[in-house]
Design a protein around this motif. Sequence first.
Motif, PDB file in Angstrom:
ATOM      1  N   TYR A 329       0.500  -1.046   0.016  1.00 13.45           N
ATOM      2  CA  TYR A 329       0.079  -0.092   0.427  1.00 13.45           C
ATOM      3  C   TYR A 329       0.395   1.267   0.366  1.00 13.45           C
ATOM      4  O   TYR A 329       0.891   2.268  -1.145  1.00 13.45           O
ATOM      5  CB  TYR A 329      -0.478   0.414   1.187  1.00 13.45           C
ATOM      6  N   THR A 359      -2.716   1.076   4.522  1.00 14.31           N
ATOM      7  CA  THR A 359      -3.207   1.312   5.610  1.00 14.31           C
ATOM      8  C   THR A 359      -2.725  -0.855   5.245  1.00 14.31           C
ATOM      9  O   THR A 359      -2.717  -1.115   4.194  1.00 14.31           O
ATOM     10  CB  THR A 359      -4.931   0.866   5.429  1.00 14.31           C
ATOM     11  N   TRP A 361      -3.861  -4.472   6.518  1.00 14.10           N
ATOM     12  CA  TRP A 361      -5.264  -5.452   6.861  1.00 14.10           C
ATOM     13  C   TRP A 361      -4.540  -7.075   7.239  1.00 14.10           C
ATOM     14  O   TRP A 361      -3.336  -7.354   6.301  1.00 14.10           O
ATOM     15  CB  TRP A 361      -6.043  -5.696   5.953  1.00 14.10           C
ATOM     16  N   ALA A 402     -16.674  -7.275   8.744  1.00  8.98           N
ATOM     17  CA  ALA A 402     -16.784  -6.168   7.602  1.00  8.98           C
ATOM     18  C   ALA A 402     -15.196  -5.783   7.198  1.00  8.98           C
ATOM     19  O   ALA A 402     -14.731  -5.390   6.217  1.00  8.98           O
ATOM     20  CB  ALA A 402     -17.882  -5.027   8.218  1.00  8.98           C
ATOM     21  N   GLU A 405     -13.007  -8.589   4.847  1.00 11.31           N
ATOM     22  CA  GLU A 405     -14.536  -7.903   3.781  1.00 11.31           C
ATOM     23  C   GLU A 405     -13.691  -6.899   2.852  1.00 11.31           C
ATOM     24  O   GLU A 405     -13.951  -6.909   1.888  1.00 11.31           O
ATOM     25  CB  GLU A 405     -15.609  -7.778   3.578  1.00 11.31           C
ATOM     26  N   GLU A 406     -13.626  -5.932   3.576  1.00 14.09           N
ATOM     27  CA  GLU A 406     -13.186  -4.448   3.111  1.00 14.09           C
ATOM     28  C   GLU A 406     -11.013  -5.090   2.608  1.00 14.09           C
ATOM     29  O   GLU A 406     -11.028  -4.055   1.932  1.00 14.09           O
ATOM     30  CB  GLU A 406     -13.025  -3.233   3.955  1.00 14.09           C
ATOM     31  N   GLY A 409     -11.838  -6.760  -0.411  1.00 14.53           N
ATOM     32  CA  GLY A 409     -12.480  -5.207  -1.312  1.00 14.53           C
ATOM     33  C   GLY A 409     -11.098  -4.215  -2.068  1.00 14.53           C
ATOM     34  O   GLY A 409     -10.845  -3.674  -3.177  1.00 14.53           O
ATOM     35  N   TRP A 410     -10.310  -4.051  -0.935  1.00 13.24           N
ATOM     36  CA  TRP A 410      -8.502  -3.126  -1.212  1.00 13.24           C
ATOM     37  C   TRP A 410      -7.749  -4.191  -1.949  1.00 13.24           C
ATOM     38  O   TRP A 410      -6.677  -3.972  -3.161  1.00 13.24           O
ATOM     39  CB  TRP A 410      -8.211  -2.978   0.292  1.00 13.24           C
ATOM     40  N   ALA A 412      -8.578  -6.116  -4.872  1.00 17.24           N
ATOM     41  CA  ALA A 412      -8.910  -6.096  -6.376  1.00 17.24           C
ATOM     42  C   ALA A 412      -9.012  -4.436  -5.946  1.00 17.24           C
ATOM     43  O   ALA A 412      -8.649  -4.779  -7.632  1.00 17.24           O
ATOM     44  CB  ALA A 412     -10.630  -6.314  -5.505  1.00 17.24           C
ATOM     45  N   GLY A 413      -8.518  -3.505  -5.708  1.00  9.56           N
ATOM     46  CA  GLY A 413      -8.722  -2.141  -5.802  1.00  9.56           C
ATOM     47  C   GLY A 413      -6.757  -1.842  -6.108  1.00  9.56           C
ATOM     48  O   GLY A 413      -6.809  -1.029  -7.268  1.00  9.56           O
ATOM     49  N   ILE A 414      -6.218  -2.085  -5.480  1.00  9.82           N
ATOM     50  CA  ILE A 414      -4.913  -1.848  -5.907  1.00  9.82           C
ATOM     51  C   ILE A 414      -4.310  -2.715  -6.601  1.00  9.82           C
ATOM     52  O   ILE A 414      -3.652  -2.034  -8.019  1.00  9.82           O
ATOM     53  CB  ILE A 414      -4.001  -1.975  -3.931  1.00  9.82           C
ATOM     54  N   SER A 416      -6.625  -3.867  -9.703  1.00 11.98           N
ATOM     55  CA  SER A 416      -7.005  -3.327 -10.379  1.00 11.98           C
ATOM     56  C   SER A 416      -6.285  -1.698 -10.785  1.00 11.98           C
ATOM     57  O   SER A 416      -5.998  -0.969 -11.865  1.00 11.98           O
ATOM     58  CB  SER A 416      -7.591  -2.847 -10.967  1.00 11.98           C
ATOM     59  N   ASP A 417      -5.643  -1.271  -9.582  1.00 12.09           N
ATOM     60  CA  ASP A 417      -4.728   0.375  -9.796  1.00 12.09           C
ATOM     61  C   ASP A 417      -2.845  -0.101 -10.477  1.00 12.09           C
ATOM     62  O   ASP A 417      -2.546   0.482 -10.813  1.00 12.09           O
ATOM     63  CB  ASP A 417      -4.020   0.599  -7.875  1.00 12.09           C
TER      64      ASP A 417
ATOM     65  N   THR B 177      -6.741   3.257  -4.459  1.00  9.88           N
ATOM     66  CA  THR B 177      -5.907   2.311  -4.147  1.00  9.88           C
ATOM     67  C   THR B 177      -6.969   1.234  -3.710  1.00  9.88           C
ATOM     68  O   THR B 177      -6.613   0.057  -4.122  1.00  9.88           O
ATOM     69  CB  THR B 177      -5.264   2.661  -2.986  1.00  9.88           C
ATOM     70  N   CYS B 178      -8.053   1.727  -3.106  1.00  7.18           N
ATOM     71  CA  CYS B 178      -9.208   0.488  -2.613  1.00  7.18           C
ATOM     72  C   CYS B 178     -10.349   0.932  -3.506  1.00  7.18           C
ATOM     73  O   CYS B 178     -11.227  -0.767  -3.800  1.00  7.18           O
ATOM     74  CB  CYS B 178      -9.377   0.473  -1.428  1.00  7.18           C
ATOM     75  N   LYS B 180     -12.578   1.279  -6.777  1.00  7.03           N
ATOM     76  CA  LYS B 180     -11.952   0.294  -8.436  1.00  7.03           C
ATOM     77  C   LYS B 180     -12.746   2.167  -9.113  1.00  7.03           C
ATOM     78  O   LYS B 180     -13.326   2.035  -9.422  1.00  7.03           O
ATOM     79  CB  LYS B 180     -12.904  -0.724  -8.590  1.00  7.03           C
ATOM     80  N   ASP B 186     -16.503  -5.100  -4.272  1.00  7.76           N
ATOM     81  CA  ASP B 186     -16.350  -6.196  -4.146  1.00  7.76           C
ATOM     82  C   ASP B 186     -15.929  -5.931  -2.915  1.00  7.76           C
ATOM     83  O   ASP B 186     -14.616  -6.209  -2.470  1.00  7.76           O
ATOM     84  CB  ASP B 186     -15.511  -7.240  -5.141  1.00  7.76           C
ATOM     85  N   GLY B 187     -16.602  -5.680  -1.586  1.00  4.80           N
ATOM     86  CA  GLY B 187     -16.626  -5.323  -0.449  1.00  4.80           C
ATOM     87  C   GLY B 187     -15.618  -3.750  -0.168  1.00  4.80           C
ATOM     88  O   GLY B 187     -15.690  -3.496   1.648  1.00  4.80           O
TER      89      GLY B 187
END
Lengths: 420, 239
Positions: A329, A359, A361, A402, A405-406, A409-410, A412-414, A416-417, B177-178, B180, B186-187
């Motif tokens: 991160y 962050t 996790w 939660a 699950e977050e 999501g992170w 998946a987010g990072i 794709s970033d 970063t988180c 999309k 998704d979360g």
Amino acid sequence: MKLNRRMFIGTGAAAAASLSAPPVIGQARPRVVVVGGGSGGATAARYIARDSEGAIHVTLVEPSRTYYTCYFSNLYIGGFQNYDDLGHGYGGLATNYGVNVMHDWAIGVDRDAKTVTLAGGSSLPYDKLILSPGIDFVEGSVPGWSIADQDVMPHAYKGGTQAQLLKAQIMAMPEGGTFAMIAPPNPYRCPPGPYERISMVAHALSQNNPTAKILLVDPKPGFSKQALFEEGWLKHYSGMIERIGPDFGAENVSVDPAAMTVDIDGMIEEVDVCNVIPAQKAGRIAELAGVTEGNWAPVNPADMSSRADADIYVLGDASQQGDMPKSGYSANSQAKVCANAVRGALTDSRVFPARYSNTCWSLIATNDGVKVGATYEPTEEKIAEVDGFISQTGEDADLRKATYEESLGWYAGITSDMFG
Amino acid sequence: MAWRRLTRGATRALALMAGVTTGAAKADLPGDAEAGKDLYAVCSACHQVGVNARDRVGPHLNGIFGCRAAAHEGYRYSASMERAGTDGLVWTFETLDAYIENPRALVSRTRMSFRGMHDPEDRVNLLAYLQKYSDSAANAHEAQPKAQPVADDLDPAILDIEGDAEYGEYLATECLTCHKADGSADGIPSITRWPEEAFVIVMHEYKNKVRPNPVMQMMAGRLTNEEIAALAAYFSTLR
């Protein structure tokens, strides 16, 4: 396998030559070379190429065709992630943004000529060079262990096959056997990582081998998210995990891979699996480029440029920047500041003030996720923490679920970033 | 198409759309509207209902029963929800029940970031509460709206700040970063295509620690009013 420079030249040339496109000569476009295709390097390459819309020629040098994240490899060990889901290709960077991806090793930097030498023989000229090589291990930091022993006592602290090996060893442990971890001294990549790993190993063993023991040998008096991990270990894995800290000799530890023993200040322990996470330093190319002091590469807090060379930037774990933990991160956050600065320097695009965040996790058990995070800003001498938070002990199960699950999501987010 | 990924609940809804059953179970919902009011707290983070309810992060829910999906003028629904409306999805007890049970089972790429309410009794109670705002305009005005602590207190001047979208694009790199960029969730919720005003209000709710989640409180906490406006301006442009 630890490769030294001579081996690169001797053995890498034939294999790498078929992979590398010849560097384009005589272009007017400014050139950025990025070494290392992880959280720092892939992000920087993507943002510079995408936002400059072709005005900057970006080359990414990364040996692996598929990048396996080190983060979430613990979840794979615990049985919560598929190994294949940790792998990411570079096709999107090439196709969507025109990044020139070269699967090769960078083996030298000529700072006067401003070129990077690759094992395959290419020499890449650059106007700005971004080094994001991650970590290497400090030889001799765990007496008795060298990188040649990684197939017997895995580190599993870089992404990829080491995590598969460690998991296979854990699954093959005899009933009631002992898993040992030699935890690293500060500073190292992913501060909660070793302790999340302990949690995930405990989870796997509690499912398959509930009488097995875990021995955590830790040279540090304390560690990241300690109260949260210790609460979780007591709750989920009571009696399974023993931590030996420096007050009980953990600063004086050695291993014998042939005998599968750990020597803790003269006390010999026979173990079935031994996960050695050695002391760490900047990836070798940073040292070869001459931008390191001691084990790490000092950088300017405002833009991640090297203190030693204004045309070189160092991102992520390899950098020495101040308060940010070494994490994917953090590297991703630093890469965006760097990308904005590099574009500004090469194309007169707007440069905005640096802002950093992180962050981390961690998963302790099924649906029991925790997190720690902070925001940072540059000061004269370092990147300094502004504000932070950490999960609390005693949180209810819904919140922990939660949080887990977050974290998905992170991820998946990072990713794709970085690669999207 | 979207309807291929249907679960049991959604199949029920599809049957409704095809005219197998008719009308909403409007008159005699057995649920406990008082219990539903408590359950609605989680929805109220995004949806308003009652007097002066407006479209915010999500559309307002006055008159939702009997309403075609994606029917509010000016509200930017996901492509999936637009298509569901075009295909004839009407919000009835059964369709809402299926949607709330598992939003993505019914509308596969909905932007509603809600994992679903699994207890059937909870859903009945929630819908009983919501139905009070659908029976008639008069009833809608009898009930008090949920408090909107920041929206009501926020200095109107803050909402009038014109955001620097280019600065917002840079600031947004921290969000991405988180969250999309393609708006999928998704979360971690989608933050693309929000109305600018809703974005500003929500960020100030995090900044003032009205909304929970320590990551967002921390991220919003150091954003200035101008920076929040810049982010809102940028994200409203993402498709």
